[in-house]
Structures are given as C-alpha cells and as structure tokens.
Scaffold this active site. Structure first.
Site, PDB file in Angstrom:
ATOM      1  N   LYS A 247      -2.272  -1.491  -3.745  1.00 51.60           N
ATOM      2  CA  LYS A 247      -3.106  -0.301  -3.670  1.00 51.60           C
ATOM      3  C   LYS A 247      -2.247   0.947  -3.777  1.00 51.60           C
ATOM      4  O   LYS A 247      -1.235   1.009  -3.084  1.00 51.60           O
ATOM      5  CB  LYS A 247      -3.831  -0.327  -2.326  1.00 51.60           C
ATOM      6  CG  LYS A 247      -4.690   0.873  -2.069  1.00 51.60           C
ATOM      7  CD  LYS A 247      -5.295   0.775  -0.704  1.00 51.60           C
ATOM      8  CE  LYS A 247      -6.006   2.084  -0.417  1.00 51.60           C
ATOM      9  NZ  LYS A 247      -6.431   2.182   0.942  1.00 51.60           N
TER      10      LYS A 247
ATOM     11  N   LYS B 231       0.861  -1.179   0.000  1.00 47.73           N
ATOM     12  CA  LYS B 231       0.000   0.000   0.000  1.00 47.73           C
ATOM     13  C   LYS B 231       0.896   1.226   0.000  1.00 47.73           C
ATOM     14  O   LYS B 231       1.699   1.431   0.913  1.00 47.73           O
ATOM     15  CB  LYS B 231      -0.886  -0.018   1.239  1.00 47.73           C
ATOM     16  CG  LYS B 231      -1.768   1.213   1.362  1.00 47.73           C
ATOM     17  CD  LYS B 231      -2.703   1.084   2.553  1.00 47.73           C
ATOM     18  CE  LYS B 231      -3.584   2.296   2.699  1.00 47.73           C
ATOM     19  NZ  LYS B 231      -4.480   2.178   3.870  1.00 47.73           N
TER      20      LYS B 231
END
Ligand code: PBG
Length: 326
Positions: free
Chosen positions: A250, A196
């Site tokens: 992400k 992320k």
C-alpha cells in the site's frame, strides 16, 4: 523482407486479444473499503471520495447488498466513532461502531462475501496516531501491541472473518495471532498491511474518517520510507513468519515494484490497496474531462494484477464491477 516477429497478429480482433490475455480482472478480485459512522441518522457524502459515504448501519447494508449483487469479493470496514480518547478505546469496545456494524453485516451476509475489519487505532485516538503516544510525542510500539490484540479479539467476536492490522508496529501480526488463538479464533484470517508506505496519497481517507494527526505530525516513524525497496521484503517476511495469511502492499500504483518483488519471493496470497488519493486523482481528472476515468481505473487495476497481486482493495470496486458486468 517480411518481419520475422509479428506480435500484432494476435492483436487483430478483440476475441484474439481476450484469448491470449495474460491478466484477468473480475469483480471477485475487488475488496471495497467502506466507512460506517456512529450516531448518524443519514449517510454523509465524503467530498474527496466522490460516490463514497460515511454510512449509517442501514445504508451500509444497502451498499454491501449492491456490492454482493455485482460479485465483489469482499469488503473492508472502517469505523468512524462519535467520540475519541487518548488510547482509542472505541476500537475494541464491543459496542463500538465497527463491532456493531460487523455483527450486523455478518448476521445478514454470513459467509456469502468476505467481511474484513481494518485493525488500527488512528480513527479512535484524539491525536490521530496509530498507537500509544508517549509524553515526548513518540509512538510506543510494544504498548500498542496490547491494544491491537484487544481490538482483534473484539472484531473477531463481532464476526469479522479477516482482521487487517494496518498500524505498522513491529510484531503486530504475532501479537494479533496469539491473542486470536488464545480467545478461540484460530480460524480468523490475518491480512497484514505488510509494506505500507508513509504516503501523500492518504489525504481523502483522512477526511473520510475525520483523522488529523496532532501538531501537524506524520507517520514516518512507523510507516515505510518511499526510498526503500528491500525493506518491504523484510517487513513482509517478518509478517509471514508471525502468521500473516495474506500480505498487502500500500499504496498500489507507486509501489508496483514492491508488489512484483513480494509476488516473486513469497507464497502467500498478495494484495494491494489502491488508496484514496489514487481514486481521487482519477475522479478529479475525469470530472475535468481530462481523462476517461473508467478506462484509467480499469488500466490501473489491471496493472496491479499484472504486477502480481491476487486482489485489489479499491474504491472503484462497485463502479468497475458494474462496468465489467456490462
Ligand atoms: C490507518 C489507515 C490509513 C489508510 C488505511 N488504514 C491511513 C493512514 O495510514 O494514515 C489509508 C487508506 C486510503 O488512503 O485509502 N488506519
């Protein structure tokens, strides 16, 4: 002289194109992020995420019914509490909004679709960080793990089939796995936000959950640096070693190289989160008539699948599932 290679031959009709397509996109590949707010009697529209709301428990049920009806694979729930505190205790409070909503959804939907809980503290903390903040303003990794462990057990007890630790603390998957196992939740799945990145694309999400990071701060001391590619593999391998069942990348579009790397290197299911800013960019350009929003959404979601993701978390879940069903 005729050309020896004629790839266009297979593009002649839509039936041929469909037959030889390398990638498929269907509603079951989508997980819809949803927001549920405490203490509201009507849903509130989120400006920067057109078509999305801070739901009440009742409007949340209606939305999940619609998603289920069009065949969407699952939902991931974010709670918006009516009050916050230093540690973010609403995250693990059995009567906190996320737990109340999870229980209610599970009562109605059982195992009909996959019900996931985002596991983080930022929506619940005054300072907006994803963990315990020390007096010097830094985030204390190991003190945070203990709170993630509590939150995981609260979410699993409420009925989440999947918990998704998103705070990027070192050791978070291991801490969550052992807490779940000790509490008898050996079958609860962990979907790790493994890679992320600290991204400028989370802006609309922060409006959606009412999070502002104290003192104009950022998450660069825990989320990944966008200059790094190898590091994502290191993060994801660590998560798998600690017991992650599914790993996530992400944001999605700016990190397709990472999706592709992880697909090649790992055996576990892989997903990517097409985040709020990615959705908002398409919506804003489409609203101006500059692009065909539906076509671009399908193109982007297909690209995420083509890069190697098994499924996609996307704010387009219902809209594009409906479109694909037409
Ligand atoms: C953290 C979290 C964030 C998102 C999902 N989980 C925000 C952040 O890291 O600042 C962003 C999702 C999106 O932008 O759609 N709890």
């Amino acid at each position: 002289m005729f050309p020896a290679e004629r790839p266009r031959r297979l593009r002649r009709t839509s039936a041929l194109r469909r037959l030889v397509a390398e990638t498929s996109l269907s509603p079951v590949d989508f997980v819809a992020p949803l927001f549920v707010a405490e203490g509201r009697d009507a849903p509130v529209a989120i400006n920067s995420l057109p078509g999305h709301f801070q739901h009440t428990v009742s409007s949340l049920h209606e939305e999940v019914r619609r998603l289920h009806d069009v065949g969407v694979g699952g939902i991931i729930l974010f709670g918006v509490p009516s009050s916050k505190d230093e540690l973010g205790s609403g995250a693990w409070d059995p009567s906190g909004i996320a737990q109340v909503a999870l229980k209610s959804l599970r009562d109605e939907f059982g195992d009909d679709l996959v019900i996931m809980a985002d596991l983080c503290l930022d929506e619940y903390t005054i300072h907006g960080h994803c963990g315990v903040v020390r007096s010097d303003g830094t985030v204390d990794n190991d003190a945070t793990l203990e709170l993630y462990a509590r939150t995981a057990v609260a979410q699993a007890s409420a009925g989440a089939q999947v918990v998704a630790p998103s705070g990027m603390m070192d050791g978070q998957v291991g801490a969550v796995r052992s807490a779940l196992d000790d509490a008898g939740f050996q079958e609860t799945v962990i979907m790790a936000y493994a890679a992320k990145y600290a991204s400028g694309l989370y802006g609309p999400f922060r409006e959606a959950v009412g999070v502002e990071i104290a003192g104009g701060g950022d998450r660069r001391s825990y989320q990944q640096d966008s200059r790094n590619r190898r590091e994502a593999l290191r993060e994801a391998r660590a998560d798998v070693a600690e017991g992650a069942d599914i790993v996530m990348v992400k944001p999605a579009m700016t990190y397709l190289d990472i999706v592709s790397d992880l697909r090649r290197e790992l055996d576990v299911p892989l997903c990517a989160y097409h985040v709020s800013g990615e959705y908002a960019m398409i919506k804003a350009a489409a609203a101006n008539g500059w692009i065909d929003g539906t076509a671009v959404a399908i193109e982007q979601l297909t690209a995420v699948r083509r890069a190697g993701a098994d499924f996609v978390l996307t704010y387009f879940a219902r809209e594009i599932a409906e479109e694909l069903g037409r």
